[in-house]
Motif scaffolding. Structure first.
Motif, mmCIF file in Angstrom:
data_model
loop_
_atom_site.group_PDB
_atom_site.id
_atom_site.type_symbol
_atom_site.label_atom_id
_atom_site.label_comp_id
_atom_site.label_asym_id
_atom_site.label_seq_id
_atom_site.Cartn_x
_atom_site.Cartn_y
_atom_site.Cartn_z
ATOM 1 N N ASP A 28 0.855 -1.195 0.000
ATOM 2 C CA ASP A 28 0.000 0.000 0.000
ATOM 3 C C ASP A 28 0.887 1.239 0.000
ATOM 4 N N PHE A 29 0.778 2.036 -1.065
ATOM 5 C CA PHE A 29 1.562 3.262 -1.174
ATOM 6 C C PHE A 29 0.758 4.438 -0.630
ATOM 7 N N ASN A 30 1.484 5.467 -0.169
ATOM 8 C CA ASN A 30 0.789 6.695 0.201
ATOM 9 C C ASN A 30 0.400 7.439 -1.069
ATOM 10 N N THR A 31 -0.214 8.611 -0.924
ATOM 11 C CA THR A 31 -0.772 9.305 -2.086
ATOM 12 C C THR A 31 0.271 9.708 -3.122
ATOM 13 N N ASP A 32 1.469 10.074 -2.692
ATOM 14 C CA ASP A 32 2.484 10.471 -3.675
ATOM 15 C C ASP A 32 3.430 9.335 -4.047
ATOM 16 N N GLY A 33 3.256 8.150 -3.468
ATOM 17 C CA GLY A 33 4.047 6.981 -3.836
ATOM 18 C C GLY A 33 5.436 6.947 -3.246
ATOM 19 N N SER A 34 5.718 7.806 -2.285
ATOM 20 C CA SER A 34 7.062 7.853 -1.723
ATOM 21 C C SER A 34 7.262 6.859 -0.572
ATOM 22 N N GLN A 35 6.212 6.457 0.091
ATOM 23 C CA GLN A 35 6.283 5.515 1.209
ATOM 24 C C GLN A 35 5.260 4.408 0.992
ATOM 25 N N PHE A 36 5.492 3.275 1.657
ATOM 26 C CA PHE A 36 4.548 2.172 1.518
ATOM 27 C C PHE A 36 4.483 1.364 2.807
ATOM 28 N N VAL A 37 3.409 0.586 2.902
ATOM 29 C CA VAL A 37 3.180 -0.309 4.027
ATOM 30 C C VAL A 37 2.983 -1.702 3.469
ATOM 31 N N LEU A 38 3.565 -2.697 4.126
ATOM 32 C CA LEU A 38 3.374 -4.089 3.725
ATOM 33 C C LEU A 38 2.275 -4.712 4.574
ATOM 34 N N GLU A 39 1.340 -5.368 3.918
ATOM 35 C CA GLU A 39 0.229 -6.033 4.608
ATOM 36 C C GLU A 39 0.226 -7.500 4.194
ATOM 37 N N LYS A 40 0.355 -8.399 5.137
ATOM 38 C CA LYS A 40 0.405 -9.830 4.837
ATOM 39 C C LYS A 40 -0.968 -10.288 4.353
ATOM 40 N N VAL A 41 -0.982 -11.071 3.269
ATOM 41 C CA VAL A 41 -2.227 -11.580 2.698
ATOM 42 C C VAL A 41 -2.095 -13.077 2.453
ATOM 43 N N ASP A 42 -3.244 -13.739 2.359
ATOM 44 C CA ASP A 42 -3.292 -15.157 2.004
ATOM 45 C C ASP A 42 -3.954 -15.281 0.646
ATOM 46 N N LEU A 43 -3.289 -15.955 -0.278
ATOM 47 C CA LEU A 43 -3.850 -16.158 -1.610
ATOM 48 C C LEU A 43 -4.638 -17.456 -1.628
ATOM 49 N N HIS A 44 -5.820 -17.426 -2.250
ATOM 50 C CA HIS A 44 -6.655 -18.615 -2.306
ATOM 51 C C HIS A 44 -6.159 -19.615 -3.339
ATOM 52 N N GLN A 45 -5.653 -19.148 -4.466
ATOM 53 C CA GLN A 45 -5.167 -20.034 -5.519
ATOM 54 C C GLN A 45 -3.669 -19.815 -5.722
ATOM 55 N N ALA A 46 -2.900 -20.165 -4.728
ATOM 56 C CA ALA A 46 -1.451 -19.935 -4.777
ATOM 57 C C ALA A 46 -0.731 -20.926 -5.693
ATOM 58 N N ASN A 47 -1.434 -21.938 -6.214
ATOM 59 C CA ASN A 47 -0.776 -22.922 -7.073
ATOM 60 C C ASN A 47 -0.668 -22.442 -8.519
ATOM 61 N N ASN A 48 -1.297 -21.339 -8.889
ATOM 62 C CA ASN A 48 -1.245 -20.808 -10.256
ATOM 63 C C ASN A 48 -0.115 -19.794 -10.439
ATOM 64 N N ILE A 49 0.809 -19.732 -9.527
ATOM 65 C CA ILE A 49 1.849 -18.702 -9.544
ATOM 66 C C ILE A 49 3.039 -19.152 -10.381
ATOM 67 N N GLN A 50 3.472 -18.239 -11.265
ATOM 68 C CA GLN A 50 4.684 -18.452 -12.051
ATOM 69 C C GLN A 50 5.669 -17.350 -11.693
ATOM 70 N N VAL A 51 6.944 -17.688 -11.621
ATOM 71 C CA VAL A 51 7.976 -16.709 -11.305
ATOM 72 C C VAL A 51 8.896 -16.576 -12.500
ATOM 73 N N GLU A 52 8.993 -15.340 -13.030
ATOM 74 C CA GLU A 52 9.875 -15.045 -14.176
ATOM 75 C C GLU A 52 11.229 -14.608 -13.627
ATOM 76 N N ASP A 53 12.267 -15.317 -14.033
ATOM 77 C CA ASP A 53 13.625 -14.986 -13.589
ATOM 78 C C ASP A 53 14.564 -15.118 -14.772
ATOM 79 N N LYS A 54 15.460 -14.152 -14.935
ATOM 80 C CA LYS A 54 16.438 -14.226 -16.030
ATOM 81 C C LYS A 54 17.771 -14.570 -15.507
#
Length: 149
Positions: free
Chosen positions: A123-149
């Motif tokens: 979650d970013f503030n209005t000007d995007g200079s600061q943010f807050v991390l909020e832990k979430v649980d994903l319901h369909q976490a098995n559909n995740i792909q990670v792109e790495d070079k």
């Protein structure tokens, strides 16, 4: 859902720009070679024609490069912001930057971060200079792909 690692974001930040510079450089060298060959042999018109064709192609590509300059600059800036965000998230969660991935290549409203400690919404503030991390649980976490070079 696709997540992008720090290495992917950092590598794609410059790849396309380097390819364009290489193509333009090659065309400039070919143009110079054709012009030199034409100037040595004034009677051989085919090198003059080839020089005109290469010059036209070069001008076309330079025109496209100039037109895309603002888009490339904006995209590069956003990718740079994302790499900075990944570094900051890794620092806050005390993990390596290689272990952090984000679900977008530019900052948007629904930014998720994948770490070994779980998934977080940013979650970013209005000007995007600061943010807050909020832990979430994903319901369909098995559909995740990670792109790495």
């Amino acid at each position: 859902m696709t997540f992008y690692t720090y290495n992917y974001l950092h590598a794609t930040q410059h790849t396309w720009q380097y390819a364009r510079v290489i193509v333009i450089s090659i065309l400039v060298v070919i143009f110079i070679l054709f012009m030199l060959h034409y100037l040595r042999n004034k009677m051989d018109i085919k090198y003059k024609d080839l020089s005109v064709i290469i010059a036209t192609l070069l001008l076309l590509i330079l025109g496209m490069q100039y037109d895309d300059y603002s888009n490339i600059k904006s995209s590069s800036q956003q990718t740079g912001q994302m790499t900075t965000l990944v570094k900051e998230v890794a620092k806050r969660l005390d993990v390596q930057t290689d272990e952090v991935s984000v679900n977008a290549t530019s900052q948007n409203q629904n930014l998720l971060v994948k770490t070994p400690k779980g998934y977080y919404r940013v979650d970013f503030n209005t000007d995007g200079s600061q943010f807050v991390l909020e832990k979430v649980d994903l319901h369909q976490a098995n559909n995740i792909q990670v792109e790495d070079k």
